[in-house]
Design a protein around this motif. Sequence first.
Motif, PDB file in Angstrom:
ATOM      1  N   ASN A 225       0.840  -1.188   0.000  1.00 10.46           N
ATOM      2  CA  ASN A 225       0.000   0.000   0.000  1.00 10.46           C
ATOM      3  C   ASN A 225       0.880   1.245   0.000  1.00 10.46           C
ATOM      4  N   ALA A 226       0.861   1.989  -1.108  1.00 11.00           N
ATOM      5  CA  ALA A 226       1.758   3.137  -1.264  1.00 11.00           C
ATOM      6  C   ALA A 226       1.478   4.232  -0.247  1.00 11.00           C
ATOM      7  N   SER A 227       0.209   4.438   0.094  1.00 15.26           N
ATOM      8  CA  SER A 227      -0.121   5.488   1.055  1.00 15.26           C
ATOM      9  C   SER A 227       0.382   5.152   2.447  1.00 15.26           C
ATOM     10  N   SER A 228       0.385   3.868   2.793  1.00 20.52           N
ATOM     11  CA  SER A 228       0.921   3.476   4.097  1.00 20.52           C
ATOM     12  C   SER A 228       2.394   3.846   4.197  1.00 20.52           C
ATOM     13  N   ALA A 229       3.135   3.594   3.120  1.00 24.30           N
ATOM     14  CA  ALA A 229       4.556   3.950   3.112  1.00 24.30           C
ATOM     15  C   ALA A 229       4.736   5.459   3.230  1.00 24.30           C
ATOM     16  N   GLU A 230       3.906   6.208   2.516  1.00 23.70           N
ATOM     17  CA  GLU A 230       3.981   7.668   2.575  1.00 23.70           C
ATOM     18  C   GLU A 230       3.683   8.171   3.982  1.00 23.70           C
TER      19      GLU A 230
END
Length: 369
Positions: A225-230
Amino acid sequence: MYSQVDIRRIHLEMTTRCNAACPMCSRNERGGFQIADLPQVDLTLLEVQRMLPPHFIEQLEQVWLCGNYGDPIIAPDTLEVLTYLKAVNPKIRLGLNTNGSARKPDWWQRLARVLDHCHFGIDGLSDTNHLYRRRTHWNVIMANAAAFIDAGGAAHWEFIVFRHNEHQISEAQELARTMGFRKFRLRKTGRFFFDGQLHPALDIQDTSGKTIYSIEPPIDICLRNASSAELGGIASERNGYANYLDTTLIECKAQTERELYISAEGLVFPCCYLASWYRGSRRKRDAQFQKLLEQHGGRNSIDARLRPIGEIIEGGIYRGIVTSWSQPSVAQGRLATCSGTCGGDSPNRHQYTNAIYLKPVHRDERDTH
């Protein structure tokens, strides 16, 4: 926020009960045991008929059976509720999310006659699905899914990707195709981001609190999940996540989609996120929202078993929710739940990959499983 005539979708939680123990579910403490303050309740057909009278159902486009805590196939009246909704409004779209590991095949055959589509949460194959969908049984899931599909039901396979099952995506997709599933879709979970930070793994505990194994994100970065990393990067900065909650642009998904969430206790919320009353020790209760609710009449003010839905959503608590979004900070009344779930970088916005539409397979050509 909106009025009753605007509502087009209902997210209905039929029960708080579940046969599974998924470790990232709000009902469990890391999959080991149920949170202490969770009531065990079901909505009955009579309660749904009172809350959703025919004149209201006629304006609806969709009712979706899912929930924060329970699986709708466990509630005694689920099939009867769906039959009622479809009888009142034949054009309404009815959907259901489930782990599929309960009931007998004949129940699933009857379900196929009234349900427009069923999303089966199957996270792997026979040797891996149970690692996340704990206490579910592969053979039961396969028999029930086959019964639903063979009776004409539109089944969708949703696959949450972890390190322990990412190597099985292609095989699972092919199995879905041969069984007759209509769609196959991957989910990139945002639930490794919790308690304001991104975690590299989630330890799974037994009822004594002993760690028995761990769940990890997939190795393939494209499946994370890209938003989790962000958000993890934001949270690592001094006061970074707190500042994010104070300043992110809130775009309410429930308001955009003209949707309401009705809990298994008959409580009417804008969405499932504000309806997370029971969180256990790992995730504290959202005291901020509860305080706002108490200022506007308390729990009874949103109970659809006590008052009409129109009166609830046109009342003070809904106006208070919208007003909170314009507050300059969480400390000054901005709802942190709204910032965290409908803010610009929310993991909920980027959890799905595009659905793969599966080429139909003739029943005689389907593989055995």
